[in-house]
Design a protein around this motif. Sequence first.
Motif, short mmCIF file in Angstrom:
data_model
loop_
_atom_site.label_atom_id
_atom_site.label_comp_id
_atom_site.label_asym_id
_atom_site.label_seq_id
_atom_site.Cartn_x
_atom_site.Cartn_y
_atom_site.Cartn_z
N UNK A 1 0.82 -1.21 0.00
CA UNK A 1 0.00 0.00 0.00
C UNK A 1 0.86 1.27 0.00
N UNK A 2 2.17 1.08 0.10
CA UNK A 2 3.05 2.24 0.09
C UNK A 2 3.30 2.69 -1.34
N UNK A 3 3.60 3.96 -1.50
CA UNK A 3 3.77 4.53 -2.83
C UNK A 3 5.08 4.11 -3.51
N UNK A 4 6.14 3.89 -2.73
CA UNK A 4 7.45 3.67 -3.36
C UNK A 4 7.59 2.31 -4.03
N UNK A 5 6.93 1.27 -3.51
CA UNK A 5 6.88 -0.02 -4.19
C UNK A 5 8.17 -0.81 -4.26
N UNK A 6 9.13 -0.55 -3.39
CA UNK A 6 10.35 -1.35 -3.44
C UNK A 6 10.36 -2.45 -2.40
N UNK A 7 9.96 -2.13 -1.19
CA UNK A 7 9.99 -3.13 -0.13
C UNK A 7 8.92 -4.20 -0.32
N UNK A 8 7.81 -3.85 -0.96
CA UNK A 8 6.79 -4.86 -1.19
C UNK A 8 7.32 -5.94 -2.13
N UNK A 9 8.18 -5.58 -3.06
CA UNK A 9 8.78 -6.58 -3.95
C UNK A 9 9.70 -7.50 -3.15
N UNK A 10 10.39 -6.96 -2.16
CA UNK A 10 11.26 -7.79 -1.31
C UNK A 10 10.42 -8.75 -0.47
N UNK A 11 9.29 -8.29 0.03
CA UNK A 11 8.39 -9.18 0.78
C UNK A 11 7.84 -10.25 -0.15
N UNK A 12 7.49 -9.86 -1.36
CA UNK A 12 7.01 -10.83 -2.34
C UNK A 12 8.06 -11.87 -2.66
N UNK A 13 9.32 -11.50 -2.61
CA UNK A 13 10.41 -12.45 -2.89
C UNK A 13 10.46 -13.56 -1.84
N UNK A 14 10.13 -13.23 -0.60
CA UNK A 14 10.11 -14.25 0.46
C UNK A 14 8.98 -15.25 0.17
N UNK A 15 7.83 -14.73 -0.21
CA UNK A 15 6.70 -15.61 -0.53
C UNK A 15 7.01 -16.44 -1.77
N UNK A 16 7.65 -15.81 -2.75
CA UNK A 16 8.03 -16.55 -3.96
C UNK A 16 9.00 -17.69 -3.62
N UNK A 17 9.87 -17.46 -2.67
CA UNK A 17 10.82 -18.50 -2.23
C UNK A 17 10.05 -19.71 -1.69
N UNK A 18 9.00 -19.45 -0.91
CA UNK A 18 8.15 -20.52 -0.39
C UNK A 18 7.43 -21.23 -1.52
N UNK A 19 6.89 -20.48 -2.46
CA UNK A 19 6.22 -21.07 -3.61
C UNK A 19 7.17 -21.98 -4.40
N UNK A 20 8.38 -21.53 -4.61
CA UNK A 20 9.36 -22.32 -5.37
C UNK A 20 9.71 -23.60 -4.64
N UNK A 21 9.85 -23.51 -3.33
CA UNK A 21 10.18 -24.72 -2.55
C UNK A 21 9.01 -25.71 -2.64
N UNK A 22 7.79 -25.21 -2.46
CA UNK A 22 6.63 -26.10 -2.52
C UNK A 22 6.49 -26.71 -3.92
N UNK A 23 6.70 -25.92 -4.97
CA UNK A 23 6.62 -26.43 -6.34
C UNK A 23 7.65 -27.54 -6.56
N UNK A 24 8.83 -27.38 -5.99
CA UNK A 24 9.86 -28.42 -6.12
C UNK A 24 9.39 -29.72 -5.47
N UNK A 25 8.67 -29.62 -4.36
CA UNK A 25 8.15 -30.82 -3.71
C UNK A 25 7.10 -31.49 -4.60
N UNK A 26 6.23 -30.69 -5.17
CA UNK A 26 5.20 -31.24 -6.06
C UNK A 26 5.83 -31.85 -7.32
N UNK A 27 6.90 -31.22 -7.82
CA UNK A 27 7.60 -31.79 -8.97
C UNK A 27 8.16 -33.16 -8.63
N UNK A 28 8.74 -33.25 -7.44
CA UNK A 28 9.32 -34.52 -7.01
C UNK A 28 8.24 -35.59 -6.82
N UNK A 29 7.04 -35.18 -6.44
CA UNK A 29 5.94 -36.14 -6.33
C UNK A 29 5.55 -36.70 -7.69
N UNK A 30 5.86 -35.95 -8.74
CA UNK A 30 5.60 -36.38 -10.11
C UNK A 30 4.14 -36.78 -10.31
#
Length: 182
Positions: free
Chosen positions: A101-130
Amino acid sequence: MAAAARVLHEQGVERTTLADIAREAEVPVGNVYYYFKTKDELVQAALAEHTAHLDELTGRLDELADPRDRLKGLIAAWVEQRDVAARSGCPTGTLAAELGKRADGTLDAEAGAVIRRLLEWAAAQFRELDLADQDPGTGPDDLALTLVAGYQGMSLLAHALRDPDVMTREGARLLRWLDGLK
């Protein structure tokens, strides 16, 4: 950094002062100013703490042989934090929402990167489940998105309703969903 992460999670970015962080860390406020010149630097430190916590959790889960057990362990870890979620929501998700909700929009991308890291880890688990892609939208990235969205939703509702049982019930539903994937 841990104190910054806790206070920012509990109070939000806008309501938190450097003095609040100093009080939580039990250090003189001058020490906080020495290491963190701005509130944004404190937010970055909190995000680094969230990343470290996520890496530590997924590192422990990676020791399990079966990817389905790793995902179940992730869900169990979320449910264990039900009281925290009921009080303040998901630490990273609430921070990302507030920063978005902040105007500058830089730190929200950094927060999104943490969530993306979780998504990538979970996707790797699902890939391994095949799992066989039976329908569009059931690939590993889609399943990871469904899982993490489920977590964010149950954290939000537990917080909004001040009801930790939401995490328990929705965690059980996520486990049943995961078991039903073939």
